[in-house]
Design a protein around this motif. Sequence first.
Motif, PDB file in Angstrom:
ATOM      1  N   TRP A  81      46.713 -44.965 101.083  1.00 43.56           N
ATOM      2  CA  TRP A  81      47.476 -44.331 102.149  1.00 43.56           C
ATOM      3  C   TRP A  81      46.659 -43.317 102.949  1.00 43.56           C
ATOM      4  CZ3 TRP A  81      48.883 -44.204  96.947  1.00 43.56           C
ATOM      5  CH2 TRP A  81      48.509 -43.058  96.248  1.00 43.56           C
ATOM      6  N   LEU A  82      45.373 -43.176 102.638  1.00 43.35           N
ATOM      7  CA  LEU A  82      44.508 -42.250 103.361  1.00 43.35           C
ATOM      8  C   LEU A  82      43.720 -42.986 104.443  1.00 43.35           C
ATOM      9  CD1 LEU A  82      43.009 -40.123 100.431  1.00 43.35           C
ATOM     10  CD2 LEU A  82      44.988 -39.591 101.853  1.00 43.35           C
ATOM     11  N   MET A 127      51.519 -44.232  90.316  1.00 43.31           N
ATOM     12  CA  MET A 127      52.892 -44.662  90.549  1.00 43.31           C
ATOM     13  C   MET A 127      53.154 -44.888  92.034  1.00 43.31           C
ATOM     14  SD  MET A 127      55.042 -42.212  87.966  1.00 43.31           S
ATOM     15  CE  MET A 127      55.031 -42.472  86.176  1.00 43.31           C
ATOM     16  N   ALA A 128      52.623 -43.986  92.870  1.00 45.41           N
ATOM     17  CA  ALA A 128      52.828 -44.123  94.312  1.00 45.41           C
ATOM     18  C   ALA A 128      52.150 -45.373  94.859  1.00 45.41           C
ATOM     19  CB  ALA A 128      52.303 -42.886  95.025  1.00 45.41           C
ATOM     20  N   ASN A 129      51.096 -45.824  94.216  1.00 43.41           N
ATOM     21  CA  ASN A 129      50.415 -47.028  94.683  1.00 43.41           C
ATOM     22  C   ASN A 129      51.322 -48.249  94.599  1.00 43.41           C
ATOM     23  OD1 ASN A 129      47.901 -48.449  95.501  1.00 43.41           O
ATOM     24  ND2 ASN A 129      48.114 -49.404  93.492  1.00 43.41           N
ATOM     25  N   THR A 130      52.175 -48.317  93.565  1.00 43.03           N
ATOM     26  CA  THR A 130      53.115 -49.431  93.465  1.00 43.03           C
ATOM     27  C   THR A 130      54.149 -49.380  94.588  1.00 43.03           C
ATOM     28  OG1 THR A 130      54.588 -48.200  91.981  1.00 43.03           O
ATOM     29  CG2 THR A 130      52.815 -49.458  90.965  1.00 43.03           C
ATOM     30  N   LEU A 131      54.527 -48.165  95.025  1.00 44.87           N
ATOM     31  CA  LEU A 131      55.463 -48.034  96.143  1.00 44.87           C
ATOM     32  C   LEU A 131      54.786 -48.380  97.463  1.00 44.87           C
ATOM     33  CD1 LEU A 131      57.161 -44.634  95.200  1.00 44.87           C
ATOM     34  CD2 LEU A 131      57.947 -46.940  94.656  1.00 44.87           C
ATOM     35  N   HIS A 132      53.527 -47.945  97.613  1.00 43.84           N
ATOM     36  CA  HIS A 132      52.804 -48.185  98.864  1.00 43.84           C
ATOM     37  C   HIS A 132      52.570 -49.667  99.108  1.00 43.84           C
ATOM     38  CE1 HIS A 132      50.212 -46.968 102.191  1.00 43.84           C
ATOM     39  NE2 HIS A 132      49.326 -47.865 101.778  1.00 43.84           N
ATOM     40  N   PRO A 137      54.585 -48.770 103.060  1.00 47.28           N
ATOM     41  CA  PRO A 137      53.560 -47.720 103.207  1.00 47.28           C
ATOM     42  C   PRO A 137      54.177 -46.319 103.158  1.00 47.28           C
ATOM     43  CG  PRO A 137      53.204 -49.474 104.796  1.00 47.28           C
ATOM     44  CD  PRO A 137      54.518 -49.763 104.148  1.00 47.28           C
ATOM     45  N   ILE A 138      53.537 -45.434 102.438  1.00 47.26           N
ATOM     46  CA  ILE A 138      53.994 -44.057 102.344  1.00 47.26           C
ATOM     47  C   ILE A 138      53.689 -43.346 103.654  1.00 47.26           C
ATOM     48  CG2 ILE A 138      53.670 -41.857 101.135  1.00 47.26           C
ATOM     49  CD1 ILE A 138      53.042 -43.429  98.627  1.00 47.26           C
ATOM     50  N   GLN A 139      54.686 -42.649 104.188  1.00 46.86           N
ATOM     51  CA  GLN A 139      54.542 -41.958 105.459  1.00 46.86           C
ATOM     52  C   GLN A 139      54.630 -40.450 105.247  1.00 46.86           C
ATOM     53  OE1 GLN A 139      53.775 -43.539 108.209  1.00 46.86           O
ATOM     54  NE2 GLN A 139      54.005 -45.577 107.290  1.00 46.86           N
ATOM     55  N   PRO A 140      53.952 -39.658 106.087  1.00 53.70           N
ATOM     56  CA  PRO A 140      54.060 -38.195 105.968  1.00 53.70           C
ATOM     57  C   PRO A 140      55.444 -37.709 106.361  1.00 53.70           C
ATOM     58  CG  PRO A 140      52.744 -38.802 107.887  1.00 53.70           C
ATOM     59  CD  PRO A 140      52.984 -40.065 107.127  1.00 53.70           C
ATOM     60  N   ASN A 141      55.940 -36.714 105.648  1.00 55.52           N
ATOM     61  CA  ASN A 141      57.250 -36.143 105.939  1.00 55.52           C
ATOM     62  C   ASN A 141      57.107 -35.101 107.042  1.00 55.52           C
ATOM     63  OD1 ASN A 141      58.499 -37.662 103.863  1.00 55.52           O
ATOM     64  ND2 ASN A 141      57.808 -36.173 102.356  1.00 55.52           N
ATOM     65  N   ALA A 142      57.207 -35.546 108.285  1.00 53.64           N
ATOM     66  CA  ALA A 142      57.028 -34.657 109.432  1.00 53.64           C
ATOM     67  C   ALA A 142      58.350 -34.022 109.832  1.00 53.64           C
ATOM     68  CB  ALA A 142      56.434 -35.439 110.602  1.00 53.64           C
ATOM     69  N   THR A 143      58.256 -32.881 110.485  1.00 52.42           N
ATOM     70  CA  THR A 143      59.429 -32.186 111.018  1.00 52.42           C
ATOM     71  C   THR A 143      59.181 -31.861 112.483  1.00 52.42           C
ATOM     72  OG1 THR A 143      58.543 -30.035 110.335  1.00 52.42           O
ATOM     73  CG2 THR A 143      59.993 -31.164 108.778  1.00 52.42           C
ATOM     74  N   ALA A 144      60.214 -31.317 113.142  1.00 52.21           N
ATOM     75  CA  ALA A 144      60.080 -30.994 114.568  1.00 52.21           C
ATOM     76  C   ALA A 144      59.053 -29.905 114.795  1.00 52.21           C
ATOM     77  CB  ALA A 144      61.441 -30.572 115.127  1.00 52.21           C
ATOM     78  N   ARG A 180      54.173 -31.450 112.798  1.00 49.64           N
ATOM     79  CA  ARG A 180      53.911 -32.878 113.000  1.00 49.64           C
ATOM     80  C   ARG A 180      52.709 -33.292 112.157  1.00 49.64           C
ATOM     81  NH1 ARG A 180      57.037 -34.696 117.056  1.00 49.64           N
ATOM     82  NH2 ARG A 180      57.886 -33.161 118.521  1.00 49.64           N
ATOM     83  N   LYS A 181      52.999 -33.793 110.981  1.00 49.07           N
ATOM     84  CA  LYS A 181      51.929 -34.222 110.085  1.00 49.07           C
ATOM     85  C   LYS A 181      51.424 -35.601 110.487  1.00 49.07           C
ATOM     86  CE  LYS A 181      52.501 -33.559 105.670  1.00 49.07           C
ATOM     87  NZ  LYS A 181      53.099 -33.526 104.318  1.00 49.07           N
ATOM     88  N   THR A 182      50.125 -35.750 110.458  1.00 49.94           N
ATOM     89  CA  THR A 182      49.519 -37.040 110.784  1.00 49.94           C
ATOM     90  C   THR A 182      48.917 -37.710 109.563  1.00 49.94           C
ATOM     91  OG1 THR A 182      47.437 -35.934 111.366  1.00 49.94           O
ATOM     92  CG2 THR A 182      49.026 -36.322 113.149  1.00 49.94           C
ATOM     93  N   ALA A 183      48.682 -36.948 108.498  1.00 50.63           N
ATOM     94  CA  ALA A 183      48.078 -37.502 107.290  1.00 50.63           C
ATOM     95  C   ALA A 183      49.003 -37.273 106.101  1.00 50.63           C
ATOM     96  CB  ALA A 183      46.712 -36.851 107.028  1.00 50.63           C
TER      97      ALA A 183
END
Length: 466
Positions: free
Chosen positions: A158-159, A396-401, A405-412, A415-418
Amino acid sequence: MISILEYTNPPKMLTLPPGFQRTISVFSTAFRKDVWPKAQLLLIGAIICPGSRTVCNLLRSVGLQGTRCFPKFHRLLSQDKWSAKWLSGVLLKLLIDTFVGTEEALVFGLDDTIERRWGAKINKRGIYRDPVRSSKSHFVKCSGLRWLSLMLLSGLPWLKAGMFWALPVLTTLCPSERFYQSYGKQAKKLTDWARQMITWLSRRGLNRPVYLVGDGSFAVYELFMHAQSLGISMIARMKLKARLFHLPSAKWPEGKPGPKPPVGPRLLDMQKRLTDRRVKWTRIIFSEWYGNHNKEMLITSGVAIWHKSNKIMVKVKWVFLKDPKGKLEPVLISCSDTDLAVDKIVAFFVRRWRIEVTFAEVRRHLGVETQRQWSDLAIERSTPCLMALMSIVCLMANTLHQRHPIQPNATAWYRKTAVTFSDVLTAVRLELWQKAKLSTSYFHPHVQSYSAKIRHLWFLFTPAVA
């Protein structure tokens, strides 16, 4: 009296999803059949627990606040027989098979950190310089435990390309000098523990190039020589006044008396190289340089002998870097693999800054420094387990990805990009809660499961925000 079956059954209350279960099943062989269910429950609790990682809090997190046989879970850390070092070997193989390609070199980072702990019953604590709160103009001491951690510096699915995380593999406690003096023993240095870790790593049967990256604390003759003898290449930052010499002359004048010297003349002082016009500098742009993107640096390099005596000397490839803008301090890096390209030496070395990020993440999200064990064995097990938990969460997250795909939890306002570790931990926790079965009856599973889940979430999160 409550039988052991009553707390080996809670997996029916809170279970791991099948993908997560397959991930951690390889660790089950290290435990007895009656110990593995307890370890599994505490693992789930450590992931979903929103507060301090005490054993009691972990039991509350998995819904076992009413069990009366809670001392058995404390004994998992203080008395039960299982090997943390053996588990580290299993974790290392799992991480390499999952995240590192078969043709890629393995890059590891080695660094120490202080876990701030107090208490008269903690025998191995000492007084150390606090690396987090200290600066060049401000020196802070703290009471705590010193840990040395070996981490795999690897990219993750996810990187973005060129980004790496430091995944803890093996963490060991390095007692203070006061502890050894109280027993009349000679103090064991940090480099002695590092030498043992290098030996452990060489016995894993990795069968590929291995590079170990460290800061100036590990730029030691004996450590370089030991790693070189085991087929592991060391990369470390050196002092600018390091004793570097030219290679000995290939031709020695015939008839000249005396033995041929093992080294040539000493290299020009690195501080003088900064202003010497004879030195040729090459401009290189690094995509990542300690948090700076597309950083331009001037670089010069060569091969030399790092010499102390005729019996203690190491042939190294040195790389000297300076900032063309003059804002950053010059850096001298040495590598015991003289055939490795200069850009790779610097790229491998730059990965080590992620180790400090990992130390911060395990404190912020996994509760390191919040555990409250007092026995020596429980202390030596709890912190390495919490450190390794970051690597397990990534597995564990690799099985979900692979599914979504795992996305960044952005807010107003942010704004996370990674993707950060908080995003990965959130995804794993969400999967645990969505697939959790908190049913209290086999006859009315759905309604009672939802009711029990809501009650348990209220119980779990209300104290966390109070």
